[in-house]
Design a protein around this motif. Structure first.
Motif, PDB file in Angstrom:
ATOM      1  N   PHE A   1       0.845  -1.211   0.000  1.00  0.00           N
ATOM      2  CA  PHE A   1       0.000   0.000   0.000  1.00  0.00           C
ATOM      3  C   PHE A   1       0.872   1.251   0.000  1.00  0.00           C
ATOM      4  O   PHE A   1       2.041   1.199   0.383  1.00  0.00           O
ATOM      5  N   THR A   2       0.277   2.361  -0.432  1.00  0.00           N
ATOM      6  CA  THR A   2       0.964   3.656  -0.360  1.00  0.00           C
ATOM      7  C   THR A   2       0.555   4.359   0.936  1.00  0.00           C
ATOM      8  O   THR A   2      -0.444   3.990   1.577  1.00  0.00           O
ATOM      9  N   MET A   3       1.269   5.403   1.279  1.00  0.00           N
ATOM     10  CA  MET A   3       0.906   6.182   2.469  1.00  0.00           C
ATOM     11  C   MET A   3      -0.482   6.813   2.299  1.00  0.00           C
ATOM     12  O   MET A   3      -1.245   6.904   3.261  1.00  0.00           O
ATOM     13  N   ALA A   4      -0.801   7.233   1.072  1.00  0.00           N
ATOM     14  CA  ALA A   4      -2.137   7.822   0.846  1.00  0.00           C
ATOM     15  C   ALA A   4      -3.219   6.769   1.077  1.00  0.00           C
ATOM     16  O   ALA A   4      -4.285   7.073   1.635  1.00  0.00           O
ATOM     17  N   GLU A   5      -2.941   5.536   0.678  1.00  0.00           N
ATOM     18  CA  GLU A   5      -3.931   4.462   0.906  1.00  0.00           C
ATOM     19  C   GLU A   5      -4.052   4.149   2.404  1.00  0.00           C
ATOM     20  O   GLU A   5      -5.150   3.855   2.899  1.00  0.00           O
ATOM     21  N   LEU A   6      -2.932   4.221   3.119  1.00  0.00           N
ATOM     22  CA  LEU A   6      -2.982   4.033   4.577  1.00  0.00           C
ATOM     23  C   LEU A   6      -3.875   5.122   5.197  1.00  0.00           C
ATOM     24  O   LEU A   6      -4.771   4.828   6.004  1.00  0.00           O
ATOM     25  N   ALA A   7      -3.617   6.368   4.800  1.00  0.00           N
ATOM     26  CA  ALA A   7      -4.410   7.484   5.349  1.00  0.00           C
ATOM     27  C   ALA A   7      -5.886   7.297   5.021  1.00  0.00           C
ATOM     28  O   ALA A   7      -6.765   7.534   5.869  1.00  0.00           O
ATOM     29  N   ALA A   8      -6.178   6.854   3.793  1.00  0.00           N
ATOM     30  CA  ALA A   8      -7.580   6.669   3.385  1.00  0.00           C
ATOM     31  C   ALA A   8      -8.244   5.568   4.224  1.00  0.00           C
ATOM     32  O   ALA A   8      -9.421   5.689   4.601  1.00  0.00           O
TER      33      ALA A   8
ATOM     34  N   ALA B   1      -5.146  -4.426  10.432  1.00  0.00           N
ATOM     35  CA  ALA B   1      -4.142  -3.775  11.290  1.00  0.00           C
ATOM     36  C   ALA B   1      -4.641  -2.406  11.759  1.00  0.00           C
ATOM     37  O   ALA B   1      -4.455  -2.031  12.917  1.00  0.00           O
ATOM     38  N   VAL B   2      -5.287  -1.674  10.855  1.00  0.00           N
ATOM     39  CA  VAL B   2      -5.813  -0.351  11.226  1.00  0.00           C
ATOM     40  C   VAL B   2      -6.915  -0.518  12.281  1.00  0.00           C
ATOM     41  O   VAL B   2      -6.969   0.216  13.277  1.00  0.00           O
ATOM     42  N   SER B   3      -7.772  -1.513  12.074  1.00  0.00           N
ATOM     43  CA  SER B   3      -8.852  -1.754  13.033  1.00  0.00           C
ATOM     44  C   SER B   3      -8.278  -2.042  14.427  1.00  0.00           C
ATOM     45  O   SER B   3      -8.735  -1.481  15.433  1.00  0.00           O
TER      46      SER B   3
ATOM     47  N   LYS C   1     -11.349   6.206   6.658  1.00  0.00           N
ATOM     48  CA  LYS C   1     -12.623   5.476   6.481  1.00  0.00           C
ATOM     49  C   LYS C   1     -13.063   4.850   7.810  1.00  0.00           C
ATOM     50  O   LYS C   1     -14.211   5.011   8.232  1.00  0.00           O
ATOM     51  N   GLN C   2     -12.118   4.164   8.463  1.00  0.00           N
ATOM     52  CA  GLN C   2     -12.505   3.453   9.690  1.00  0.00           C
ATOM     53  C   GLN C   2     -12.756   4.401  10.863  1.00  0.00           C
ATOM     54  O   GLN C   2     -13.573   4.103  11.734  1.00  0.00           O
TER      55      GLN C   2
END
Ligand SMILES: NC(=O)c1ccc[n+]([C@@H]2O[C@H](COP(=O)([O-])OP(=O)(O)OC[C@H]3O[C@@H](n4cnc5c(N)ncnc54)[C@H](OP(=O)(O)O)[C@@H]3O)[C@@H](O)[C@H]2O)c1
Length: 285
Positions: free
Chosen positions: A199-206, A276-278, A210-211
């Motif tokens: 993933f890219t950093m922008a996708e991580l931020a997105a 992981a974000v969750s 979202k969550q």
């Protein structure tokens, strides 16, 4: 007898938990610099022995009777090549038959400044003669999700551009260690271990946005500016340099990987960014 260094660290603890499901506790040795931190492991029947990478005299006794050693790379950046060499020298002296080492993704091909100490350690078998298996780990997902508090306030910043990061969870890398240590004929194997979906950093931020239900972006900064952000929040200058260097190399694709070796080794997909974000958000809520 299998010994694990760095056994009180995040990765070491996950490895020991995984090994305890497959191997009697009395066949496991936890090598730690502070035995008091490993009282819970001793209570499970794991032999806890003191061994400090920086005090070579402690290492020979810690490794007595050990046949297989997991050398988890030290967290003391700058001292690691010397520290790891001390462990390898002690292991050879007591007759350890296989050393598994947690290295960096792509080893000698890696352009990251962090790679130099790992490459020096990877070259040790040629000198020491002890057979090695190399677990070249990519980035941990937890590098991004362990401390989401500041990102939830300010968004993400870095110098990683649109580079992709093939990160996996520590639990995935620990499962890989368990697979390697419980299989025969691992000497000489080299595993490039990374997450399935870079993933890219922008996708991580997105994903975090979202969550969390909150608009959050990724600010891609020139290196000097990102370095300033890091030092302004208390990151010591040498570590800031390392983090900026890592990001600049991520931008060039140095921590991307599509080989799928980690998923094959552990027999399941690697932990997703969403999972992981969750988990990371649950820790800050
Ligand atoms: N792939 C990645 O993204 C990534 C990210 C960060 C780190 N790493 C590397 O992966 C390793 C394992 O990760 P982790 O998350 O488990 O790190 P961690 O939680 O910081 O654990 C590091 C372990 O190394 C031990 N250690 C440090 N200096 C030592 C010394 N002089 N003698 C003996 N033991 C010593 C620590 O002992 P104490 O418990 O006594 O402190 C701890 O058990 C790190 O050490 C680092 O080399 C990789």
């Amino acid at each position: 007898m299998i010994a694990i260094t760095g056994a009180t660290g995040h990765l070491g603890r996950l490895v020991i938990a995984g090994l305890l499901e497959k191997i009697p506790s009395k066949e496991l040795v936890a090598i730690v610099r502070t035995p008091a931190k490993a009282a819970d492991l001793a209570a499970k029947g794991v032999q806890v022995r003191r061994g400090d990478y920086g005090q070579p005299a402690t290492l020979g006794a810690a490794l007595q009777g050990v046949t297989t050693l997991l050398l988890i790379s030290s967290s003391e950046v700058g001292q690691r090549a010397t520290q790891h060499q001390a462990v390898i020298t002690a292991a050879k002296a007591v007759g350890v038959r296989l050393i598994a080492y947690t290295s960096i993704l792509h080893g000698e091909r890696s352009k990251l400044a962090l790679a130099a100490e790992h490459v020096a350690t990877e070259r040790a078998p040629a000198v020491s003669g002890v057979p090695f298996v190399l677990l070249r780990n990519g980035w941990y997902l937890e590098n991004y999700t362990d401390n989401l508090g500041p990102a939830l306030q300010h968004g993400f910043a870095g110098s990683a551009g649109t580079g992709r990061i093939a990160a996996a969870a520590r639990a995935d890398y620990a499962a890989a260690v368990v697979a390697v240590l419980t299989r025969p004929d691992q000497a000489g194997q080299v595993y490039e271990l990374a997450g399935d979906v870079p993933f890219t950093m922008a996708e991580l931020a997105a994903e975090v946005s979202k969550q969390a239900g909150k608009p959050l972006g990724y600010a891609d900064l020139p290196a000097e500016k990102y370095r300033g952000v890091l030092t302004s929040v208390g990151v010591p200058a040498p570590m800031a340099d390392i983090l900026v260097d890592a990001d600049l190399n991520i931008a060039k694709g140095e921590l991307d990987d599509r080989g799928g070796a980690l998923a094959r080794l552990i027999g399941r997909p690697t932990t997703t960014l969403a999972a992981a974000v969750s988990a990371g958000l649950a820790r800050v809520r």
